[in-house]
Write a protein that holds these residues in place. Structure first.
Motif, short mmCIF file in Angstrom:
data_model
loop_
_atom_site.label_atom_id
_atom_site.label_comp_id
_atom_site.label_asym_id
_atom_site.label_seq_id
_atom_site.Cartn_x
_atom_site.Cartn_y
_atom_site.Cartn_z
N VAL A 153 -1.82 -36.18 -8.81
CA VAL A 153 -1.24 -34.84 -8.75
C VAL A 153 -1.18 -34.37 -7.30
O VAL A 153 -0.17 -33.85 -6.83
N LYS A 154 -2.26 -34.58 -6.58
CA LYS A 154 -2.30 -34.28 -5.15
C LYS A 154 -3.41 -35.10 -4.51
O LYS A 154 -4.39 -35.47 -5.17
N THR A 155 -3.25 -35.38 -3.22
CA THR A 155 -4.23 -36.21 -2.54
C THR A 155 -4.34 -35.82 -1.08
O THR A 155 -3.37 -35.31 -0.50
N ASP A 156 -5.51 -36.04 -0.51
CA ASP A 156 -5.75 -35.73 0.90
C ASP A 156 -6.55 -36.87 1.51
O ASP A 156 -7.64 -37.20 1.03
N LEU A 157 -5.99 -37.50 2.53
CA LEU A 157 -6.62 -38.59 3.30
C LEU A 157 -6.69 -39.91 2.55
O LEU A 157 -7.17 -40.90 3.11
N LEU A 158 -6.21 -39.97 1.32
CA LEU A 158 -6.17 -41.22 0.55
C LEU A 158 -4.72 -41.53 0.22
O LEU A 158 -4.02 -40.71 -0.38
N ALA A 159 -4.25 -42.71 0.62
CA ALA A 159 -2.83 -43.03 0.58
C ALA A 159 -2.26 -43.17 -0.82
O ALA A 159 -2.94 -43.59 -1.75
N ALA A 160 -0.98 -42.82 -0.93
CA ALA A 160 -0.11 -43.13 -2.07
C ALA A 160 -0.78 -42.82 -3.41
O ALA A 160 -1.33 -41.74 -3.61
#
Length: 244
Positions: A218-225
């Motif tokens: 749904v959303k991510t920060d600092l972790l790719a793809a």
């Protein structure tokens, strides 16, 4: 030097395995002449990659077949896309390379780890999962005892390290024959101050024998793809194998 149009993908001897009844097709071609005329660039094809899920768990838990992974190995991306973010070790499959070989090669190139026993977990093929082109990846999973291997960044990796795993259920609902759960996956670098946060939606059918469980970032920060979704599914895969 011969080009693709001067040869077949396999040798004539290897092609015999695919001869079927040996009859000619509607154009009057044998298998060999059909293959010699075949244009492999006729259709657009996705690129193929591999990703490596390397988990750690206490040796005593692994010994009794009930491991609860406490860390996962990540690399820091040196190049686009998601440059500077953390990701699973992996990369492109070479044209004449088995998937198992590609996974082991990429793991060694990016982390220095060799001899890790892995198996295929799942293939991920959402159309928008990579901005470069249509890329389908095959995820491999492995489990090693805590502190039993030492990583070393290399190739396309700017850094490599272990991250502690924490997960928390955020919500759950059911509608239209499906159950939806939203999870927060938090990964904390054990030798630094990096903390990644990823929200993942997990859906499954409730009115069918096959659950068709899907993991979606749904959303991510600092972790790719979509790697947060792959990691969470890896944790669930290990739990299922352990009978939890």
């Amino acid at each position: 030097m011969k080009g693709w149009h001067d040869m077949t993908f396999l040798s004539e001897e290897e092609n015999r395995r695919f001869i079927g009844t040996g009859e000619k097709n509607a154009d009057g071609l044998t298998l060999q002449t059909f293959l010699e005329k075949y244009d492999p660039k006729k259709y657009d094809s996705p690129c193929s990659t591999v990703d490596n899920l390397i988990f750690e768990a206490p040796a005593a838990q692994i010994a009794v077949g009930n491991p609860v992974p406490d860390r996962v190995l990540l690399i820091k991306r040196r190049n686009h896309p998601s440059i500077g973010w953390w990701a699973l070790p992996g990369g492109f499959v070479e044209f004449r390379e088995d998937l198992d070989t590609a996974a082991a090669r990429e793991l060694a190139e990016e982390t220095g780890l060799t001899g890790i026993v892995e198996e295929q977990m799942k293939t991920y093929g959402a159309v928008g999962r990579d901005p470069r082109t249509r890329i389908i990846t095959t995820a491999y999973i492995a489990l090693v005892p805590d502190d039993s291997v030492k990583e070393k960044a290399g190739d396309d990796a700017k850094d490599a390290g272990w991250f502690k795993i924490a997960r928390k259920k955020l919500s759950e609902r059911e509608e239209d024959g499906k159950r939806y759960q939203n999870w927060e996956l938090t990964l904390t670098q054990t030798a630094g101050d990096v903390v990644t946060h990823t929200e993942i939606e997990v859906s499954e059918q409730t009115n069918s024998f096959f659950k068709n469980r899907q993991y979606k970032v749904v959303k991510t920060d600092l972790l790719a793809a979509d790697h947060g979704a792959v990691i969470l599914e890896g944790l669930d895969t290990i739990a299922a194998k352990a009978g939890r």
